[in-house]
Design an enzyme around this catalytic site. Structure first.
Site, PDB file in Angstrom:
ATOM      1  N   ARG A  78       0.820  -1.228   0.000  1.00 37.20           N
ATOM      2  CA  ARG A  78       0.000   0.000   0.000  1.00 37.20           C
ATOM      3  C   ARG A  78       0.851   1.275   0.000  1.00 37.20           C
ATOM      4  O   ARG A  78       0.480   2.295   0.589  1.00 37.20           O
ATOM      5  CB  ARG A  78      -0.972   0.016   1.194  1.00 37.20           C
ATOM      6  CG  ARG A  78      -1.959  -1.114   1.186  1.00 37.20           C
ATOM      7  CD  ARG A  78      -2.997  -1.019   0.077  1.00 37.20           C
ATOM      8  NE  ARG A  78      -3.829  -2.213   0.024  1.00 37.20           N
ATOM      9  CZ  ARG A  78      -3.628  -3.230  -0.839  1.00 37.20           C
ATOM     10  NH1 ARG A  78      -2.662  -3.190  -1.735  1.00 37.20           N
ATOM     11  NH2 ARG A  78      -4.413  -4.275  -0.831  1.00 37.20           N
ATOM     12  N   SER A  95     -12.285   1.742   3.855  1.00 32.78           N
ATOM     13  CA  SER A  95     -11.817   1.440   5.218  1.00 32.78           C
ATOM     14  C   SER A  95     -11.281   2.718   5.853  1.00 32.78           C
ATOM     15  O   SER A  95     -10.391   3.357   5.301  1.00 32.78           O
ATOM     16  CB  SER A  95     -10.692   0.412   5.178  1.00 32.78           C
ATOM     17  OG  SER A  95     -11.174  -0.777   4.630  1.00 32.78           O
ATOM     18  N   GLU A 109      -6.612   5.471   7.420  1.00 30.89           N
ATOM     19  CA  GLU A 109      -6.218   5.344   6.020  1.00 30.89           C
ATOM     20  C   GLU A 109      -6.793   6.532   5.235  1.00 30.89           C
ATOM     21  O   GLU A 109      -6.139   7.082   4.353  1.00 30.89           O
ATOM     22  CB  GLU A 109      -6.796   4.027   5.484  1.00 30.89           C
ATOM     23  CG  GLU A 109      -6.496   3.790   4.040  1.00 30.89           C
ATOM     24  CD  GLU A 109      -6.932   2.395   3.568  1.00 30.89           C
ATOM     25  OE1 GLU A 109      -7.038   1.465   4.391  1.00 30.89           O
ATOM     26  OE2 GLU A 109      -7.168   2.266   2.359  1.00 30.89           O
TER      27      GLU A 109
HETATM   28  C1  LIG Z   1     -15.987   1.559  -0.934  1.00 29.09           C
HETATM   29  C2  LIG Z   1     -14.476   1.679  -1.020  1.00 29.09           C
HETATM   30  C3  LIG Z   1     -13.702   0.536  -1.022  1.00 29.09           C
HETATM   31  C4  LIG Z   1     -12.302   0.647  -1.141  1.00 29.09           C
HETATM   32  N1  LIG Z   1     -11.582  -0.518  -1.161  1.00 29.09           N
HETATM   33  C5  LIG Z   1     -10.243  -0.452  -1.340  1.00 29.09           C
HETATM   34  C6  LIG Z   1      -9.474  -1.658  -1.436  1.00 29.09           C
HETATM   35  O1  LIG Z   1      -9.993  -2.781  -1.373  1.00 29.09           O
HETATM   36  N2  LIG Z   1      -8.136  -1.534  -1.623  1.00 29.09           N
HETATM   37  C7  LIG Z   1      -7.527  -0.319  -1.751  1.00 29.09           C
HETATM   38  O2  LIG Z   1      -6.309  -0.285  -1.965  1.00 29.09           O
HETATM   39  N3  LIG Z   1      -8.221   0.839  -1.643  1.00 29.09           N
HETATM   40  C8  LIG Z   1      -9.561   0.813  -1.437  1.00 29.09           C
HETATM   41  N4  LIG Z   1     -10.286   1.960  -1.333  1.00 29.09           N
HETATM   42  C9  LIG Z   1      -9.581   3.264  -1.348  1.00 29.09           C
HETATM   43  C10 LIG Z   1      -9.514   3.922  -2.748  1.00 29.09           C
HETATM   44  O3  LIG Z   1     -10.444   3.339  -3.607  1.00 29.09           O
HETATM   45  C11 LIG Z   1      -8.147   3.805  -3.373  1.00 29.09           C
HETATM   46  O4  LIG Z   1      -7.175   4.395  -2.555  1.00 29.09           O
HETATM   47  C12 LIG Z   1      -8.112   4.470  -4.767  1.00 29.09           C
HETATM   48  O5  LIG Z   1      -7.041   3.905  -5.462  1.00 29.09           O
HETATM   49  C13 LIG Z   1      -7.991   5.995  -4.761  1.00 29.09           C
HETATM   50  O6  LIG Z   1      -8.143   6.470  -6.105  1.00 29.09           O
HETATM   51  P1  LIG Z   1      -8.850   7.859  -6.410  1.00 29.09           P
HETATM   52  O7  LIG Z   1      -8.767   8.089  -7.865  1.00 29.09           O
HETATM   53  O8  LIG Z   1     -10.218   7.900  -5.827  1.00 29.09           O
HETATM   54  O9  LIG Z   1      -7.898   8.852  -5.641  1.00 29.09           O
HETATM   55  P2  LIG Z   1      -8.278  10.105  -4.739  1.00 29.09           P
HETATM   56  O10 LIG Z   1      -9.056   9.648  -3.545  1.00 29.09           O
HETATM   57  O11 LIG Z   1      -8.867  11.179  -5.567  1.00 29.09           O
HETATM   58  O12 LIG Z   1      -6.826  10.560  -4.263  1.00 29.09           O
HETATM   59  C14 LIG Z   1      -6.094   9.750  -3.379  1.00 29.09           C
HETATM   60  C15 LIG Z   1      -4.653  10.258  -3.363  1.00 29.09           C
HETATM   61  O13 LIG Z   1      -4.078  10.056  -4.632  1.00 29.09           O
HETATM   62  C16 LIG Z   1      -3.632  11.302  -5.194  1.00 29.09           C
HETATM   63  N5  LIG Z   1      -3.876  11.189  -6.629  1.00 29.09           N
HETATM   64  C17 LIG Z   1      -5.027  10.798  -7.255  1.00 29.09           C
HETATM   65  N6  LIG Z   1      -4.834  10.755  -8.584  1.00 29.09           N
HETATM   66  C18 LIG Z   1      -3.547  11.111  -8.795  1.00 29.09           C
HETATM   67  C19 LIG Z   1      -2.736  11.263  -9.966  1.00 29.09           C
HETATM   68  N7  LIG Z   1      -3.212  11.024 -11.201  1.00 29.09           N
HETATM   69  N8  LIG Z   1      -1.453  11.665  -9.810  1.00 29.09           N
HETATM   70  C20 LIG Z   1      -0.937  11.912  -8.587  1.00 29.09           C
HETATM   71  N9  LIG Z   1      -1.649  11.795  -7.456  1.00 29.09           N
HETATM   72  C21 LIG Z   1      -2.934  11.393  -7.559  1.00 29.09           C
HETATM   73  C22 LIG Z   1      -4.420  12.374  -4.477  1.00 29.09           C
HETATM   74  O14 LIG Z   1      -3.707  13.605  -4.431  1.00 29.09           O
HETATM   75  C23 LIG Z   1      -4.540  11.753  -3.093  1.00 29.09           C
HETATM   76  O15 LIG Z   1      -3.352  11.959  -2.367  1.00 29.09           O
HETATM   77  C24 LIG Z   1     -11.686   1.909  -1.215  1.00 29.09           C
HETATM   78  C25 LIG Z   1     -12.478   3.064  -1.192  1.00 29.09           C
HETATM   79  C26 LIG Z   1     -13.857   2.953  -1.114  1.00 29.09           C
HETATM   80  C27 LIG Z   1     -14.693   4.212  -1.112  1.00 29.09           C
END
Ligand SMILES: Cc1cc2nc3c(=O)[nH]c(=O)nc-3n(C[C@H](O)[C@H](O)[C@H](O)COP(=O)(O)OP(=O)(O)OC[C@H]3O[C@@H](n4cnc5c(N)ncnc54)[C@H](O)[C@@H]3O)c2cc1C
Length: 332
Positions: free
Chosen positions: A178, A228, A303
């Site tokens: 992670r 989470s 997290e």
């Molecule tokens: C219902 C649910 C279930 C989930 N289950 C899991 C799971 O099983 N496993 C898991 O690992 N995660 C899980 N997550 C967490 C989340 O889905 C992941 O962390 C996801 O990869 C975040 O992607 P995002 O595009 O939404 O990023 P955001 O939430 O928009 O951003 C997260 C971080 O990434 C940065 N960021 C985003 N895009 C970029 C980019 N292109 N370049 C540089 N920085 C960037 C942002 O600045 C921020 O720091 C879950 C979330 C939810 C709501």
């Protein structure tokens, strides 16, 4: 205090015409449906536009925050005084060459994993139920079943804070559980090149569907949530169990504060029942953390991250501790 500076809006409009909005309510746009008005929201539709926005913002004093689908963060309900740079569906082109795939960072992970399975490419089914963009997933080395996307990443295209583009090999990304070295850096991920494993489409799709069904049975996916909330700590896991179990064991499952609730389905999720504010979530975080610490001696860290009005991202427990160091909503 809203900042909307007309000359900045104008300059961004020149770089990314039609892609700039002002006063965007993050309570309607973000995944958890929590937040206030964001002064400027720009969603470029090309790599060059992203680079130009970064170049411009490197000369400006206003805060800049990169977002994907906002599934791992929530916004201060007072708003965000700066520029949100979204890497989303306008940057989501995917190309396939044999078992190599190049996905722009804004591609949504569930759709990407599914479409690659349809094309006979697998190995990443574990990510099939993880919401968010591939950029966010790579940054966090996210996935499920204790696997991470990093295993399949060959390289990523990034832009630094001045808009310089560079392709980085996996070795430079330092993937661990992670985590990647991209976290805490100020680069923007623009695409990810993946190497996948060939497979039979029906088998690959069935595997994904099974994973999605088992997640839907466990997680409260029918209401906006942030995934989470607390991280699982191996030492605590050994003795007490995962965070959800610990929170449930101190009687907090279903606890409601304002519009937020510790999910009755899974205690490591906080759901938004309609009008949750960041304070509602943070007060539940503080209570869960303080009660579990008092009962077990283990301190759970978050997290999910909170975006302050100044664009600073901090783990939710840090903000909760600052606002209410010893809060326990179940007392008095
Ligand atoms: C219902 C649910 C279930 C989930 N289950 C899991 C799971 O099983 N496993 C898991 O690992 N995660 C899980 N997550 C967490 C989340 O889905 C992941 O962390 C996801 O990869 C975040 O992607 P995002 O595009 O939404 O990023 P955001 O939430 O928009 O951003 C997260 C971080 O990434 C940065 N960021 C985003 N895009 C970029 C980019 N292109 N370049 C540089 N920085 C960037 C942002 O600045 C921020 O720091 C879950 C979330 C939810 C709501």
């Amino acid at each position: 205090m809203p900042l909307i500076i007309p000359d900045l809006v104008e300059a961004l409009e020149q770089i990314a015409p039609g892609c700039v909005r002002t006063g965007v309510d993050m309570a309607t746009v973000s995944a958890w449906r929590i937040g206030g008005p964001a002064d400027i929201f720009v969603e470029p539709e090309g790599v060059e536009q992203v680079a130009d926005v970064l170049r411009l913002m490197s000369q400006r004093p206003e805060p800049l925050l990169i977002i994907g689908e906002t599934t791992n963060l929530f916004f201060d309900s007072r708003g965000f005084n700066g520029v949100l740079l979204r890497i989303g569906s306008k940057l989501s082109h995917v190309s396939i060459d044999g078992n190599r795939v190049r996905a722009q960072a804004g591609a949504r992970v569930p759709e990407l994993v599914r479409s690659l399975a349809d094309a006979g490419l697998g190995g990443i089914a574990h990510a099939g139920g993880v919401p968010g963009t591939i950029g966010g997933l790579v940054l966090m080395n996210g996935g499920s079943q204790r696997k991470g996307i990093g295993t399949h990443v060959i390289s990523v295209l990034v832009a630094d804070s001045t808009g310089q583009l560079q392709r980085l090999d996996a070795a430079a990304l330092g993937f661990s559980y992670r985590h990647s070295l991209l976290q805490g850096s100020d680069v923007v991920i623009l695409d990810a090149e993946l190497e996948l494993e060939p497979g039979e489409p029906d088998t690959l799709v069935a595997e994904i569907e099974e994973i999605i069904a088992s997640r839907a049975a466990k997680f409260p996916l029918d209401l906006p949530n942030g995934g989470s909330v607390f991280l699982s700590d191996p030492a605590m896991y050994e003795i007490v169990g995962p965070p959800g179990h610990a929170i449930e064991s101190v009687g907090l499952k279903g606890l409601t504060e304002g519009g937020a609730q510790i999910s009755p389905k899974h205690a490591n999720f906080i759901v938004n029942n309609g009008r949750a504010t960041d304070d509602d979530v943070l007060r539940l975080v503080a209570t869960a953390r303080n009660k579990v610490r008092a009962a077990t001696g283990f301190t759970m860290d978050c997290e999910v991250r909170h975006v302050g009005t100044d664009g600073v991202l901090r783990p939710a427990h840090v903000v909760a501790d600052e606002r209410w160091p010893a809060l326990d909503l179940t007392k008095g």
